[in-house]
Scaffold this motif. Sequence first.
Motif, PDB file in Angstrom:
ATOM      1  N   GLY A  34     194.697  55.022 150.952  1.00  0.00           N
ATOM      2  CA  GLY A  34     193.409  55.378 150.354  1.00  0.00           C
ATOM      3  C   GLY A  34     192.380  54.252 150.523  1.00  0.00           C
ATOM      4  N   ILE A  35     191.105  54.632 150.421  1.00  0.00           N
ATOM      5  CA  ILE A  35     190.009  53.676 150.669  1.00  0.00           C
ATOM      6  C   ILE A  35     189.329  53.298 149.354  1.00  0.00           C
ATOM      7  CG2 ILE A  35     187.769  53.362 151.810  1.00  0.00           C
ATOM      8  CD1 ILE A  35     188.625  55.629 153.768  1.00  0.00           C
ATOM      9  N   LEU A  36     189.030  51.996 149.232  1.00  0.00           N
ATOM     10  CA  LEU A  36     188.209  51.522 148.109  1.00  0.00           C
ATOM     11  C   LEU A  36     186.952  50.895 148.702  1.00  0.00           C
ATOM     12  CD1 LEU A  36     187.772  50.781 145.106  1.00  0.00           C
ATOM     13  CD2 LEU A  36     189.008  48.660 145.540  1.00  0.00           C
ATOM     14  N   LEU A  37     185.784  51.393 148.308  1.00  0.00           N
ATOM     15  CA  LEU A  37     184.525  50.816 148.813  1.00  0.00           C
ATOM     16  C   LEU A  37     183.646  50.462 147.603  1.00  0.00           C
ATOM     17  CD1 LEU A  37     182.536  52.247 151.838  1.00  0.00           C
ATOM     18  CD2 LEU A  37     181.504  50.855 150.092  1.00  0.00           C
TER      19      LEU A  37
ATOM     20  N   SER B 176     195.638  59.618 142.319  1.00  0.00           N
ATOM     21  CA  SER B 176     194.728  60.760 142.128  1.00  0.00           C
ATOM     22  C   SER B 176     193.690  60.884 143.247  1.00  0.00           C
ATOM     23  CB  SER B 176     193.940  60.606 140.819  1.00  0.00           C
ATOM     24  OG  SER B 176     194.751  60.778 139.712  1.00  0.00           O
ATOM     25  N   PHE B 177     193.311  59.752 143.868  1.00  0.00           N
ATOM     26  CA  PHE B 177     192.177  59.796 144.800  1.00  0.00           C
ATOM     27  C   PHE B 177     192.509  59.192 146.172  1.00  0.00           C
ATOM     28  CE2 PHE B 177     190.322  59.650 140.529  1.00  0.00           C
ATOM     29  CZ  PHE B 177     189.710  60.900 140.557  1.00  0.00           C
ATOM     30  N   ASP B 178     191.858  59.751 147.200  1.00  0.00           N
ATOM     31  CA  ASP B 178     191.996  59.224 148.559  1.00  0.00           C
ATOM     32  C   ASP B 178     190.886  58.228 148.861  1.00  0.00           C
ATOM     33  OD1 ASP B 178     194.109  61.134 149.079  1.00  0.00           O
ATOM     34  OD2 ASP B 178     192.494  62.625 149.026  1.00  0.00           O
ATOM     35  N   PHE B 179     189.794  58.316 148.095  1.00  0.00           N
ATOM     36  CA  PHE B 179     188.643  57.454 148.365  1.00  0.00           C
ATOM     37  C   PHE B 179     187.963  57.177 147.021  1.00  0.00           C
ATOM     38  CE2 PHE B 179     185.273  56.924 151.985  1.00  0.00           C
ATOM     39  CZ  PHE B 179     184.737  55.804 151.364  1.00  0.00           C
ATOM     40  N   ILE B 180     187.863  55.896 146.682  1.00  0.00           N
ATOM     41  CA  ILE B 180     187.121  55.538 145.474  1.00  0.00           C
ATOM     42  C   ILE B 180     185.912  54.709 145.895  1.00  0.00           C
ATOM     43  CG2 ILE B 180     187.133  54.261 143.275  1.00  0.00           C
ATOM     44  CD1 ILE B 180     190.167  54.781 143.110  1.00  0.00           C
ATOM     45  N   PHE B 181     184.713  55.180 145.498  1.00  0.00           N
ATOM     46  CA  PHE B 181     183.496  54.384 145.682  1.00  0.00           C
ATOM     47  C   PHE B 181     183.027  53.953 144.305  1.00  0.00           C
ATOM     48  CE2 PHE B 181     178.929  54.098 145.152  1.00  0.00           C
ATOM     49  CZ  PHE B 181     178.618  53.113 146.085  1.00  0.00           C
TER      50      PHE B 181
ATOM     51  N   ILE C  99     180.528  58.392 154.694  1.00  0.00           N
ATOM     52  CA  ILE C  99     180.826  59.643 155.418  1.00  0.00           C
ATOM     53  C   ILE C  99     181.725  59.362 156.627  1.00  0.00           C
ATOM     54  CG2 ILE C  99     179.769  61.474 156.820  1.00  0.00           C
ATOM     55  CD1 ILE C  99     177.435  61.499 154.827  1.00  0.00           C
ATOM     56  N   THR C 100     181.418  58.283 157.366  1.00  0.00           N
ATOM     57  CA  THR C 100     182.223  57.956 158.544  1.00  0.00           C
ATOM     58  C   THR C 100     183.673  57.683 158.146  1.00  0.00           C
ATOM     59  OG1 THR C 100     180.283  56.991 159.571  1.00  0.00           O
ATOM     60  CG2 THR C 100     182.396  56.350 160.508  1.00  0.00           C
ATOM     61  N   GLN C 101     183.864  56.848 157.116  1.00  0.00           N
ATOM     62  CA  GLN C 101     185.235  56.500 156.711  1.00  0.00           C
ATOM     63  C   GLN C 101     185.952  57.716 156.103  1.00  0.00           C
ATOM     64  OE1 GLN C 101     186.037  52.866 154.721  1.00  0.00           O
ATOM     65  NE2 GLN C 101     184.517  51.691 155.787  1.00  0.00           N
ATOM     66  N   GLY C 102     185.219  58.512 155.311  1.00  0.00           N
ATOM     67  CA  GLY C 102     185.821  59.695 154.682  1.00  0.00           C
ATOM     68  C   GLY C 102     186.195  60.749 155.714  1.00  0.00           C
ATOM     69  N   ASP C 103     185.369  60.920 156.741  1.00  0.00           N
ATOM     70  CA  ASP C 103     185.669  61.916 157.789  1.00  0.00           C
ATOM     71  C   ASP C 103     186.958  61.554 158.519  1.00  0.00           C
ATOM     72  OD1 ASP C 103     183.518  63.512 157.274  1.00  0.00           O
ATOM     73  OD2 ASP C 103     182.282  62.786 158.942  1.00  0.00           O
ATOM     74  N   LYS C 104     187.140  60.255 158.776  1.00  0.00           N
ATOM     75  CA  LYS C 104     188.348  59.805 159.483  1.00  0.00           C
ATOM     76  C   LYS C 104     189.581  60.126 158.635  1.00  0.00           C
ATOM     77  CE  LYS C 104     190.286  55.771 161.791  1.00  0.00           C
ATOM     78  NZ  LYS C 104     191.520  55.834 161.005  1.00  0.00           N
TER      79      LYS C 104
ATOM     80  N   SER D  38     184.743  47.152 151.865  1.00  0.00           N
ATOM     81  CA  SER D  38     185.673  48.286 151.920  1.00  0.00           C
ATOM     82  C   SER D  38     187.050  47.773 152.294  1.00  0.00           C
ATOM     83  CB  SER D  38     185.195  49.336 152.928  1.00  0.00           C
ATOM     84  OG  SER D  38     185.301  48.866 154.240  1.00  0.00           O
ATOM     85  N   SER D  39     188.078  48.505 151.875  1.00  0.00           N
ATOM     86  CA  SER D  39     189.451  48.104 152.189  1.00  0.00           C
ATOM     87  C   SER D  39     190.371  49.294 151.995  1.00  0.00           C
ATOM     88  CB  SER D  39     189.872  46.958 151.272  1.00  0.00           C
ATOM     89  OG  SER D  39     189.726  47.373 149.933  1.00  0.00           O
TER      90      SER D  39
END
Length: 286
Positions: free
Chosen positions: A242-245, A186-191, A108-113, A282-283
């Motif tokens: 984009g973020i990969l976690l 396609s994505f800004d954040f992949i978990f 949530i913290t990383q996605g909110d930023k 995460s990166s």
Amino acid sequence: MRTTDLVNSAAKFIQIHTNQSYQESKIEAEEIFMHVLGINKSKIYTNISISMTKDEHDQISRILNKRKSDIPLSYVLKKHSFYNHEFFVDENVLIPRPETENIIDQIITQGDKLYRDIKRCNFLDAGCGSGCVGITLAIERPSWNIFLSDINMNAINVAKKNSHLLNQQDIKFICGDWLKPFKPKSFDFIFSNPPYIALSDQRIDKSVLNNEPHSALFSGVDGLNDIKKIILSSKKILSDQGILLIENGIDQTDKISRLLQANDFTDISVHIDYNGHGRFTSSYKK
Ligand SMILES: C[S@@+](CC[C@H](N)C(=O)[O-])C[C@H]1O[C@@H](n2cnc3c(N)ncnc32)[C@H](O)[C@@H]1O
């Protein structure tokens, strides 16, 4: 018999027939009585005695007998609590783990930023299983676009059921092999909490081995087969910045960090679980 005595003797039964401590068995015994009798925990300890119907008594015996065969309680009761929400679970999906629950706040913290910066968060929970992560985020962050994927259609069906139970109708579900179904950026954040146990790992609990889906647990000789695939394809499927976690095994963080570096990811951070182990990496895509 007093209610507390009934709970204590159920706890002893569970302890004797499983690999669990008395403390863990007692928590399970309380959960069984609360489930069958429809009471909360305080009722167990404030009511001197509770009169049970024959049907309730039989139900408790059936549940205890399943625990005797070492079937995990969450599969017996077909439910598991995750981040304060109740999820349906069955043998098609991994039972959500407390480690995974603990990373939700970090996501949530990383996605909110990210959302503040680009006014958007297209989020993928890859290998969703029960849907515990993606659905929790849909509840917590209704403005994010949430996608859930899994290779196992039975798991997708469980996740869909949970999205209905928890009133999250906007989630998109995709059945497919990791990131293959998706277009570039396609994505800004992949978990992902992928399978990451080495085939030869002897430390795995017998109850997990005998009951949970092996396709959710094992990933080749070093446990890294699936993580490698996800990292390689994330490069293309993530948007810029984009973020990969990824959730990973506790002895895999060095290898994963090197793999991320080699694939042009930056700001690599290892996040520890509640036992102090490096459990997540995460990166950001450069
Ligand atoms: C460790 S479980 C995680 C489930 C859920 N995300 C959780 O944290 O409880 C891994 C999930 O990855 C899925 N999976 C395994 N191989 C896959 C693949 N090639 N593509 C997509 N999903 C896959 C499994 O079916 C399983 O549901």
